[in-house]
Each structure stands twice: as structure tokens, then as C-alpha cells.
Design an enzyme around this catalytic site. Structure first.
Site, PDB file in Angstrom:
ATOM      1  N   ARG A   1      18.471  30.749  39.144  1.00 50.85           N
ATOM      2  CA  ARG A   1      18.835  32.112  38.704  1.00 50.85           C
ATOM      3  C   ARG A   1      18.821  33.025  39.935  1.00 50.85           C
ATOM      4  NH1 ARG A   1      18.420  31.372  33.187  1.00 50.85           N
ATOM      5  NH2 ARG A   1      16.976  29.682  32.715  1.00 50.85           N
TER       6      ARG A   1
ATOM      7  N   CYS B   1      18.997  31.136  29.306  1.00 48.18           N
ATOM      8  CA  CYS B   1      20.273  31.739  29.726  1.00 48.18           C
ATOM      9  C   CYS B   1      20.891  32.561  28.596  1.00 48.18           C
ATOM     10  CB  CYS B   1      21.268  30.663  30.161  1.00 48.18           C
ATOM     11  SG  CYS B   1      20.696  29.703  31.561  1.00 48.18           S
TER      12      CYS B   1
HETATM   13  C1  BEZ Z   1      17.406  27.650  29.873  1.00 46.16           C
HETATM   14  O1  BEZ Z   1      16.824  27.647  28.806  1.00 46.16           O
HETATM   15  O2  BEZ Z   1      18.242  28.506  30.175  1.00 46.16           O
HETATM   16  C2  BEZ Z   1      17.094  26.556  30.851  1.00 46.16           C
HETATM   17  C3  BEZ Z   1      15.785  26.121  30.942  1.00 46.16           C
HETATM   18  C4  BEZ Z   1      15.480  25.098  31.831  1.00 46.16           C
HETATM   19  C5  BEZ Z   1      16.473  24.553  32.630  1.00 46.16           C
HETATM   20  C6  BEZ Z   1      17.769  25.046  32.555  1.00 46.16           C
HETATM   21  C7  BEZ Z   1      18.076  26.056  31.671  1.00 46.16           C
END
Ligand code: BEZ
Length: 236
Positions: A135, A52
Site C-alpha cells: 500500500r 482494500c
Molecule cells: C486485503 O484484505 O486487502 C489484503 C490483505 C492481505 C493481503 C492482501 C490484501
């Protein structure tokens, strides 16, 4: 949320569901505050997570490019306002990634602890997570109609060049009454509407419609140069 619970998800061609929300840029009324503009409403799983963070830095760096195409960005996650503020401050003050640093996220980020908005927009997918939004990306047009929806899982960061390409393709389609073929980018040939009668099909196959290149009667393209497209869409 119960596992396997099915939410009615908004669909392409429908009005964007309305909501009022607290964001990092103050309260917004959606989609009415964005009347006359395109909006990309997107969700991310959680603040203070690496994928993110890479996405927010990329989107914030490209924000002017989207704004110049009359498009505003609005983010959302199932986190509270103070978490959002702290995360965005950390990004600006501490994170350097792929040449991007000192990145200020100026577009609103919605707090959605109650998941009210996330559920309205079908951003919660229990098979992936009960507590984190996937997402999701909603392209909403100036009349508040959903025009494209794209979903990615938690582990996969989005391609923001592709999101920009989608925005330009949607606007090109509206402005010039054409469709855009696979992998289209401004400057590539566009597709005109199929022949609606046997006579028109015959005319096209005989080359009677100027400026068209027909692979067959149902598949005709025409040139649309890059400057013409960009001059219509990009306002600086
Ligand atoms: C992230 O790194 O944004 C992420 C990865 C796995 C689950 C939730 C967020």
C-alpha cells in the site's frame, strides 16, 4: 521478480516517473494529464480483498473533499481491467461497510498486470509479496514533483484523514512559506524558517519580530488561522 532484487525507487523531490496506462476511466498519461493539479497515486495489493475494499469505499466517499483541494486520486493494483471493473461493480452493488453503501468509485484504477508501473514506483516489495503491490501512497504536486511518499504493509489499512492532513499541510507549506509541526491541522500554529544569522537569532529572542512565539532562537511559531488556510486551498 527475484527475491532481494533492488529497484531504484523514486524519491521525494524528484519528477514523478512517466507512464501511459489503461484504467477503469480510460487511458491516462501520467503525470502530464494532471498538470496543474495535485495527485495522490496509490497502490493496493489486490481486487476482491477486504482491507482494500474498505480502503476504496473510504477513499471514494472522501473523493470530493480531495477534489475540492485541487487533488485527484489514481489507484493501481497488479490486476487486470476486467477484474477491476467487476470488483468496483461489486462494491457499488453489494457492499455495505461502516454506514457506507452504494459507493461508486469514480477515480481511475490502473491495470498493471505486467507490474510495469508498480516497479517504476517501487510499489513491489518482495519481502512482503512477489505478486501484490504494497500500500504505497505518492503525493505529486501540480508540477509533477513527488512531495511525500508513505508505505503501508498488506495487512494495514490506511488512515485517509491522515492522507488529507498531509495534502493540506503540503499546500499550506507552499502557499504560506511555513513548515507544519507534529500533528498539525489547519488552525494550529505553524513554524517559520529558522533564524539565518546570529543577529536574527538575537532579535527573535528579544521579541523584536512581531507575531512570533519563540521557544528558542531556532524554534519560532506564528498563528495562521483556519479560515485563511482553507480559503486559500479549498475551491468549491
Ligand atoms: C486485503 O484484505 O486487502 C489484503 C490483505 C492481505 C493481503 C492482501 C490484501
Amino acid at each position: 521478480m527475484e527475491e532481494n532484487q533492488i529497484n531504484v525507487m523514486p524519491r521525494i523531490g524528484e519528477k514523478a516517473p512517466e507512464f501511459t496506462a489503461v484504467t477503469t476511466q480510460g487511458e491516462i498519461k501520467f503525470p502530464s494529464d494532471y498538470k496543474g493539479k495535485w495527485v495522490i497515486l496509490f497502490s493496493h495489493p489486490a481486487d476482491f480483498t477486504p482491507v482494500c475494499t474498505s480502503e476504496f469505499m473510504t477513499f471514494a466517499t472522501m473523493e470530493k473533499q480531495f477534489n475540492d483541494a485541487n487533488c485527484r486520486l489514481v489507484g493501481l493494483s497488479v490486476d487486470g481491467l476486467y477484474s477491476h471493473i467487476a470488483w468496483l461493480r461489486t462494491i457499488k452493488e453489494k457492499i455495505e461497510y461502516k454506514g457506507m453503501k452504494d459507493v461508486e468509485v469514480k477515480f481511475p484504477l490502473i491495470e498493471d498486470i505486467t507490474m510495469e508501473v508498480a516497479q517504476k514506483y517501487g510499489m513491489m516489495m518482495p519481502g512482503e509479496s512477489n505478486t501484490k503491490a504494497v500500500r504505497a501512497v505518492f503525493f505529486i504536486d501540480p508540477k509533477g514533483i513527488i512531495r511525500t511518499i508513505i508505505y503501508y504493509p498488506l495487512s494495514l489499512g490506511r488512515n485517509f484523514d491522515e492522507l488529507y492532513r498531509v495534502l493540506l499541510a503540503l499546500q499550506t507549506s507552499d502557499e504560506f512559506g511555513v513548515a507544519t509541526p507534529a500533528d498539525w491541522r489547519p488552525g494550529d500554529d505553524v513554524i517559520i524558517s529558522p533564524a539565518g544569522s546570529c543577529g536574527k537569532a538575537q532579535d527573535r529572542m528579544e521579541g523584536k519580530e512581531e507575531g512570533l512565539e519563540c521557544k528558542d532562537w531556532f524554534f519560532c511559531t506564528k498563528k495562521l488561522d483556519k479560515e485563511t488556510v482553507l480559503n486559500k486551498i479549498i475551491k468549491k
